[in-house]
Design an enzyme around this catalytic site. Structure first.
Site: not given
Lengths: 430, 430
Positions: B135, B142, B151, B209, B211, B243, B247, B250, B254, B263, B267
């Site tokens: 992926d 995004h 951030r 997600e 995609e 996907d 969250r 994750q 991660y 994930k 999918t």
């Protein structure tokens, strides 16, 4: 010690306590066949099965026998642990000096000539067709060593480390069998610390990762996690693994989705799969975890890592062998059943032939770490090799050889043979 | 517009400009067969081939015809782009109102009855056996939206983003075909911001997600990268992809190796593979990249993303359909050939059936983002749905339906149909 009528040299990794499975070709046959390694020979199990070799094997019906005509071990693995046990025990009996079935092989000159082949004459291939390859990060000493390099000892481990069996999905297509050379990869790297614009060049920090790999026998259905106490029944066997890593590529690419090109150019595994049963006598406790585990990671039966003596040698192009690391595969925070349970806790389905890596196995002391990154403190204190050679990372022409062998039971070793890979010059860009 | 003797409703995704390939079963046959979708029918290509349907197809010899007896599209894909073109053009000719070959199907009542099946009667299966699933993260809008959330706008994109086609290896085993329900996964999550000890519970931030997925036709050998200008010849076709992402899982897991359990529970991809040739008319430029690219990413022929109109709907358990996003698949920083070139630049070998995802496709404006995380600013501004319902993330019982269709050429649409997945209650922990 179980003696064999077949000559098995003292110190052989392939004693009768082992009986590892692999895939071979030979000058007489180019279609890959299933084999087991015994001493300095491979038994061509395909031929053995077709010529009635399993006729005395109770508990193995003719439909199960068909798995030995396959070109990979997947169908055999999928039969499940009790079948692996039946077959391994039977083959051990066939080779015993006091075999109850001398007519099967010992006294069967025709079959011996046809099915017993010197290991020096066989070519090994990938033992299983790999579905997904997942690499864990269970080597806490490694995580600590590397974390200390990057963040100092106080913050060496990330906050999630002791709670989550951290892992990433790896690249299955480029897993290669021992002996396969790999070209140094090119990649985007930062030219200097603090630079913000990358350059494209051959990897200058090519590293190794000493790991153990585990193959899944039977999988699970999507949405149905494997309980940690049932996970052992999903384990087929183990191999040595070198998860080659391009450290400079990794450093530039890995935020925020993890390593990708730094790892996908090749992962080398040893050729013979040591079955789970063969390693049962060498099960032991892993590293102690101080935190309260989530219930799904709590094992009723503990001691589910294996104690295999591991050795890494760097062999220079002139043939000098330099042992650069010695450690044990018990240096893992997470057991193999915990890795399986965590992997599937979301409902993720594991399949026959999936490969799980342990993550880099290291001790803390000099000469016990499983990566050169650790041994040289990021390249700052090069390894001193024979002949005055030095290495901050792996050079072109260097061969990395991993050996792994479990301590003897009654003088019989259970070993993996070797996991060997040579790094060739960078990929041609013509 | 190319008319057909077969009734193709206006607005059908499966016009004669499309001819997508898939795998089906039907009450008459439980062994999966290759099919193409035309209007509201599937043509059972296996039967069509065996009954001489390709007898007028120049350039397809009998050995190539064997690929249509397979249970996946891999062997067909491996034939290469020129064969896909030959077959697609021929099948289009067979269905044209002015077909030069009426005897093949139009006037062949027996074959029509046997091989033409209403789409409403077929069950779709995964179109290809997937080797590795990768992926990418090519949806820069995004990446910017999510980076801003975490951030702030000044540091939204990581320093490597515009230089490296960032990607991670995904989980191939749990890629499922449209229509397959998935249970909400359990996982380790932090109970509150700033907490350091996780709890184990059903995912509370289940996201989507949006995609596009791409299947590889022919691969490359290990150590032999695919040149960016040759990459188009390695592309088989495209599917829609969701996907699914946990969250909260994750966020905790991660660092430092990327998403794993967040994930790997599933999918979803659409059932019909739209061949690369069918999307040629819709190729366009992607997002502009301000940085000087490394040579291996520079394309001689540009405009290698595709412009497909995408729409995401959240359908509640009572049947209310809420379109929550509309965007275009051209919102990618990296083209498909660039992704292929980057993936293989290390020498990594791609194989027939490998699946590459684009990464989440988003615009910047409200209602154009491809994840609920973006739409709700991390769950803070819930989506307002019909009937007064609100959603911060996906609820149990919700169905996510993605549609994708390329703008018409002479009134003919090239579409993907739907990519549908329903989230069921959490996995039972009994």
């Amino acid at each position: 010690m179980t003696k064999s009528w077949l000559s098995i040299p003292s110190g052989s990794h392939f004693s009768l306590a082992n009986i590892p499975f692999g895939i071979i070709t030979h000058s007489r046959f180019q279609v890959p066949r299933i084999a087991v390694a015994v001493g300095e020979h491979a038994l061509d199990v395909n031929t053995f099965a077709q010529k009635g070799g399993f006729s005395k094997c109770a508990g193995l019906d003719s439909s199960a026998l068909k798995v030995f005509t396959e070109q990979s071990l997947n169908a055999f693995a999928a039969l499940g642990r009790s079948h692996h046990r039946t077959v391994r025990n039977y083959l051990r009996d066939v080779f015993r000096a006091d075999t109850p079935y001398p007519e099967v092989l010992q006294a069967n000159e025709g079959l011996k000539n046809e099915a017993l082949i010197p290991l020096s004459e066989v070519q090994n291939h990938l033992p299983l067709t790999i579905g997904d390859y997942t690499d864990f990060f269970a080597g806490r000493n490694h995580a600590h060593n590397v974390g200390t390099l990057f963040r100092g000892p106080a913050n060496a481990l990330n906050p999630n480390y002791n709670h989550v069996p951290v892992a990433y999905h790896g690249r299955a297509s480029s897993v290669v069998v021992s002996g396969t050379p790999l070209n140094r990869p090119w990649g985007q790297v930062l030219p200097a610390p603090g630079a913000t614009t990358p350059v494209f060049k051959p990897c200058a920090k090519l590293d190794i990762e000493l790991e153990l790999g585990m193959f899944i026998s039977r999988g699970n259905k999507l949405g149905q996690p494997i309980n940690v106490d049932d996970a052992e029944g999903h384990i087929f066997g183990y191999v040595l693994m070198n998860d080659w890593s391009a450290r400079d590529v990794q450093q530039w690419e890995y935020v925020p989705l993890g390593p990708f090109n730094a790892k996908n150019f090749g992962t080398t595994i040893s050729a013979w799969v040591v079955l789970a049963d063969a390693l049962e006598p060498f099960k032991t406790a892993g590293l102690t975890n101080e935190v309260e585990l989530q219930d799904y990671l709590k094992e009723t039966k503990k001691d589910n890592v294996v104690d295999i003596n591991l050795e890494v040698a760097l062999i220079t192009e002139n043939g000098d062998e330099n042992v650069i690391s010695k450690t044990s595969s018990k240096n893992l925070l997470w057991s193999w059943p915990q890795m399986v349970a965590h992997h599937s806790i979301t409902g993720c389905n594991l399949r026959t032939g999936d490969l799980l890596g342990s993550g880099t196995i290291s001790g803390f002391e000099a000469g016990t770490q499983g990566s050169i990154l650790e041994q040289t403190l990021g390249g700052k204190t090069p390894l001193e090799l024979k002949g005055g050679e030095k290495r901050s990372f792996v050079n072109d022409g260097d061969t990395i050889r991993i050996k792994g062998v479990a301590g003897s039971v009654d003088g019989e070793l259970v070993g993996f043979g070797e996991c060997v890979g040579k790094i060739l010059a960078p990929i041609s860009r013509s």
